[in-house]
Design a protein around this motif. Structure first.
Motif, PDB file in Angstrom:
ATOM      1  N   TYR A   1     -60.057 105.677  -2.345  1.00  0.00           N
ATOM      2  CA  TYR A   1     -59.011 105.516  -1.318  1.00  0.00           C
ATOM      3  C   TYR A   1     -59.638 105.209   0.039  1.00  0.00           C
ATOM      4  CZ  TYR A   1     -55.291 106.791   1.956  1.00  0.00           C
ATOM      5  OH  TYR A   1     -54.372 106.786   2.986  1.00  0.00           O
ATOM      6  N   ASP A   2     -60.661 105.972   0.400  1.00  0.00           N
ATOM      7  CA  ASP A   2     -61.325 105.772   1.691  1.00  0.00           C
ATOM      8  C   ASP A   2     -61.958 104.379   1.764  1.00  0.00           C
ATOM      9  OD1 ASP A   2     -60.601 108.295   2.482  1.00  0.00           O
ATOM     10  OD2 ASP A   2     -62.526 109.222   1.972  1.00  0.00           O
ATOM     11  N   LYS A   3     -62.521 103.942   0.652  1.00  0.00           N
ATOM     12  CA  LYS A   3     -63.126 102.613   0.600  1.00  0.00           C
ATOM     13  C   LYS A   3     -62.077 101.524   0.823  1.00  0.00           C
ATOM     14  CE  LYS A   3     -65.594  99.570  -2.632  1.00  0.00           C
ATOM     15  NZ  LYS A   3     -66.136  99.481  -4.025  1.00  0.00           N
ATOM     16  N   ALA A   4     -60.939 101.651   0.137  1.00  0.00           N
ATOM     17  CA  ALA A   4     -59.865 100.663   0.282  1.00  0.00           C
ATOM     18  C   ALA A   4     -59.285 100.682   1.689  1.00  0.00           C
ATOM     19  CB  ALA A   4     -58.767 100.933  -0.742  1.00  0.00           C
ATOM     20  N   LYS A   5     -59.150 101.881   2.241  1.00  0.00           N
ATOM     21  CA  LYS A   5     -58.596 101.999   3.587  1.00  0.00           C
ATOM     22  C   LYS A   5     -59.510 101.362   4.619  1.00  0.00           C
ATOM     23  CE  LYS A   5     -56.524 105.363   6.747  1.00  0.00           C
ATOM     24  NZ  LYS A   5     -56.202 106.788   6.967  1.00  0.00           N
ATOM     25  N   ALA A   6     -60.818 101.536   4.425  1.00  0.00           N
ATOM     26  CA  ALA A   6     -61.777 100.938   5.355  1.00  0.00           C
ATOM     27  C   ALA A   6     -61.740  99.421   5.285  1.00  0.00           C
ATOM     28  CB  ALA A   6     -63.178 101.440   5.043  1.00  0.00           C
ATOM     29  N   GLN A   7     -61.495  98.895   4.078  1.00  0.00           N
ATOM     30  CA  GLN A   7     -61.482  97.445   3.888  1.00  0.00           C
ATOM     31  C   GLN A   7     -60.157  96.813   4.288  1.00  0.00           C
ATOM     32  OE1 GLN A   7     -62.501  97.107  -0.269  1.00  0.00           O
ATOM     33  NE2 GLN A   7     -64.689  97.042   0.143  1.00  0.00           N
ATOM     34  N   GLN A   8     -59.056  97.543   4.053  1.00  0.00           N
ATOM     35  CA  GLN A   8     -57.734  96.943   4.244  1.00  0.00           C
ATOM     36  C   GLN A   8     -56.939  97.550   5.402  1.00  0.00           C
ATOM     37  OE1 GLN A   8     -55.683  96.993   0.426  1.00  0.00           O
ATOM     38  NE2 GLN A   8     -57.648  96.935  -0.634  1.00  0.00           N
TER      39      GLN A   8
ATOM     40  N   GLY B   1     -56.933 100.035   9.189  1.00  0.00           N
ATOM     41  CA  GLY B   1     -57.533  99.907  10.508  1.00  0.00           C
ATOM     42  C   GLY B   1     -56.940  98.764  11.306  1.00  0.00           C
ATOM     43  N   THR B   2     -57.794  98.075  12.068  1.00  0.00           N
ATOM     44  CA  THR B   2     -57.345  96.997  12.947  1.00  0.00           C
ATOM     45  C   THR B   2     -57.396  95.646  12.230  1.00  0.00           C
ATOM     46  OG1 THR B   2     -58.210  98.188  14.849  1.00  0.00           O
ATOM     47  CG2 THR B   2     -57.716  95.855  15.160  1.00  0.00           C
ATOM     48  N   GLU B   3     -56.313  94.893  12.358  1.00  0.00           N
ATOM     49  CA  GLU B   3     -56.263  93.534  11.841  1.00  0.00           C
ATOM     50  C   GLU B   3     -56.446  92.553  12.993  1.00  0.00           C
ATOM     51  OE1 GLU B   3     -53.509  93.535   7.858  1.00  0.00           O
ATOM     52  OE2 GLU B   3     -52.482  93.302   9.782  1.00  0.00           O
TER      53      GLU B   3
ATOM     54  N   TRP C   1     -53.473  86.891  10.014  1.00  0.00           N
ATOM     55  CA  TRP C   1     -53.937  88.266  10.212  1.00  0.00           C
ATOM     56  C   TRP C   1     -54.818  88.692   9.052  1.00  0.00           C
ATOM     57  CZ3 TRP C   1     -53.102  90.701  14.726  1.00  0.00           C
ATOM     58  CH2 TRP C   1     -52.057  90.249  15.542  1.00  0.00           C
ATOM     59  N   ALA C   2     -55.934  89.342   9.371  1.00  0.00           N
ATOM     60  CA  ALA C   2     -56.829  89.812   8.319  1.00  0.00           C
ATOM     61  C   ALA C   2     -57.746  90.907   8.847  1.00  0.00           C
ATOM     62  CB  ALA C   2     -57.667  88.657   7.771  1.00  0.00           C
ATOM     63  N   ASN C   3     -58.240  91.721   7.914  1.00  0.00           N
ATOM     64  CA  ASN C   3     -59.243  92.723   8.260  1.00  0.00           C
ATOM     65  C   ASN C   3     -60.601  92.035   8.363  1.00  0.00           C
ATOM     66  OD1 ASN C   3     -61.388  94.837   7.524  1.00  0.00           O
ATOM     67  ND2 ASN C   3     -59.571  96.106   7.810  1.00  0.00           N
ATOM     68  N   PRO C   4     -61.425  92.376   9.334  1.00  0.00           N
ATOM     69  CA  PRO C   4     -62.737  91.737   9.479  1.00  0.00           C
ATOM     70  C   PRO C   4     -63.598  91.822   8.218  1.00  0.00           C
ATOM     71  CG  PRO C   4     -62.249  93.053  11.409  1.00  0.00           C
ATOM     72  CD  PRO C   4     -61.187  93.359  10.399  1.00  0.00           C
ATOM     73  N   ASN C   5     -63.390  92.874   7.418  1.00  0.00           N
ATOM     74  CA  ASN C   5     -64.174  93.043   6.192  1.00  0.00           C
ATOM     75  C   ASN C   5     -63.848  92.002   5.130  1.00  0.00           C
ATOM     76  OD1 ASN C   5     -65.609  95.344   7.072  1.00  0.00           O
ATOM     77  ND2 ASN C   5     -63.863  96.636   6.617  1.00  0.00           N
ATOM     78  N   SER C   6     -62.753  91.270   5.332  1.00  0.00           N
ATOM     79  CA  SER C   6     -62.378  90.239   4.360  1.00  0.00           C
ATOM     80  C   SER C   6     -63.178  88.955   4.568  1.00  0.00           C
ATOM     81  CB  SER C   6     -60.882  89.944   4.445  1.00  0.00           C
ATOM     82  OG  SER C   6     -60.540  89.419   5.719  1.00  0.00           O
ATOM     83  N   TYR C   7     -63.916  88.885   5.672  1.00  0.00           N
ATOM     84  CA  TYR C   7     -64.750  87.716   5.952  1.00  0.00           C
ATOM     85  C   TYR C   7     -66.212  88.023   5.601  1.00  0.00           C
ATOM     86  CZ  TYR C   7     -60.707  86.310   8.784  1.00  0.00           C
ATOM     87  OH  TYR C   7     -59.449  85.996   9.215  1.00  0.00           O
TER      88      TYR C   7
ATOM     89  N   ALA D   1     -53.108  97.979  11.395  1.00  0.00           N
ATOM     90  CA  ALA D   1     -52.518  97.734  10.074  1.00  0.00           C
ATOM     91  C   ALA D   1     -52.011  99.027   9.466  1.00  0.00           C
ATOM     92  CB  ALA D   1     -53.558  97.109   9.154  1.00  0.00           C
ATOM     93  N   GLY D   2     -50.861  98.971   8.845  1.00  0.00           N
ATOM     94  CA  GLY D   2     -50.335 100.142   8.147  1.00  0.00           C
ATOM     95  C   GLY D   2     -51.054 100.321   6.818  1.00  0.00           C
TER      96      GLY D   2
END
Length: 279
Positions: free
Chosen positions: A135-142, A144-146, A195-201, A239-240
């Motif tokens: 859960y923490d891993k997914a939350k960090a990736q998805q 936080g801030t978009e 809109w995207a999370n920075p971790n998606s790049y 991001a929610g």
């Protein structure tokens, strides 16, 4: 009366319960023919043990059916009818046919493999710690801030520097993106990445993006495996993200499937065979 069904995997002989219901009204057969030894009935002098009912009920409830008196009565009906049909099949010598023996071997394998994986799952349950970590891993990736960004991607650093110079001189970022960006997907839309999370790049892109303030553009080209980027930050937002309780069952199921998949691969890897799998 609404007829209940038992899951297909509960029936090794693929006898459909709905076809059998006409032989007895659910409820009437409950207890009828049972003896002190715990048998459900006696068919042509042969006892039908209660244990068969329990096994089939267990299979049905494992597949999602609620255990009700109606379901139990229908299972008893099927167990007794199966004994009748089995005795007739044995009388005709069908158990000695090659086709029957081949099907029985496949059925035996299916049951053993299912029990193998059930046993592994029982001995290796997904823990709360594993669920929380996932859960923490997914939350960090998805979560936080978009970031809402635009970019222009070119092959050479010199080209990127020239475009930065033009933008600073007043040229519009989106128009240059349409004209020069190698990223056709975003280029045709003025370099808009939505809109995207920075971790998606890729890391270099995400790190450069998070250093920008709203409206700012990278002063120097950002090099990645794709080429050289000019990045502009349009805006940011929080991001929610669902709570752990909301997604816990889904995470648990996913982790259980991953564990089983690894177990399968481990067995496959240690087996000695000359067979070459197609995939």
């Amino acid at each position: 009366m609404k007829k209940l069904s038992i899951t297909a995997r509960a029936s090794l002989l693929a006898l459909a319960i709905p076809l059998l219901h006409g032989c007895a009204e659910p409820g009437k057969a409950t207890g009828e023919g049972a003896d002190a030894a715990g048998n459900v009935a006696i068919v042509n002098g042969k006892a039908v043990p209660r244990s068969r009912v329990e096994v089939l009920l267990q299979q049905a409830t494992r597949g999602g059916q609620p255990k009700t008196p109606e379901l139990e009565a229908q299972v008893k009906d099927e167990i007794v009818l199966r004994e009748m049909f089995m005795q007739e099949a044995e009388k005709l010598g069908l158990a000695r046919t090659a086709d029957y023996k081949a099907q029985m071997e496949l059925a035996r394998q299916s049951i053993m493999i299912r029990e193998l994986f059930n046993d592994y799952s029982k001995k290796n349950p997904v823990t709360d710690e594993e669920i929380k970590a996932e859960y923490d891993k997914a939350k960090a990736q998805q979560g936080g801030t978009e970031y809402h960004a635009r970019h222009i991607l070119v092959e050479k650093e010199a080209d990127a520097l020239a475009l930065i110079k033009q933008i600073k001189a007043g040229a519009k970022f989106d128009e240059l993106a349409k004209a020069h960006s190698k990223d056709q997907g975003s280029g045709s839309n003025g370099g808009d990445l939505d809109w995207a999370n920075p971790n998606s790049y890729v890391p270099e892109f995400g790190q450069a993006l998070t250093k920008l303030k709203k409206g700012e553009m990278t002063e120097t080209p950002v090099k990645t495996e794709y080429g050289y980027h000019i990045i502009k930050l349009e805006d940011t937002r929080e991001a929610g993200f669902p709570s752990l309780d909301e997604v816990k069952p889904r995470i648990q199921q996913s982790l259980a499937q991953q564990k089983l998949a690894k177990y399968r691969e481990d067995i496959k890897a240690k087996a000695k065979t000359d067979y070459k799998f197609s995939q």
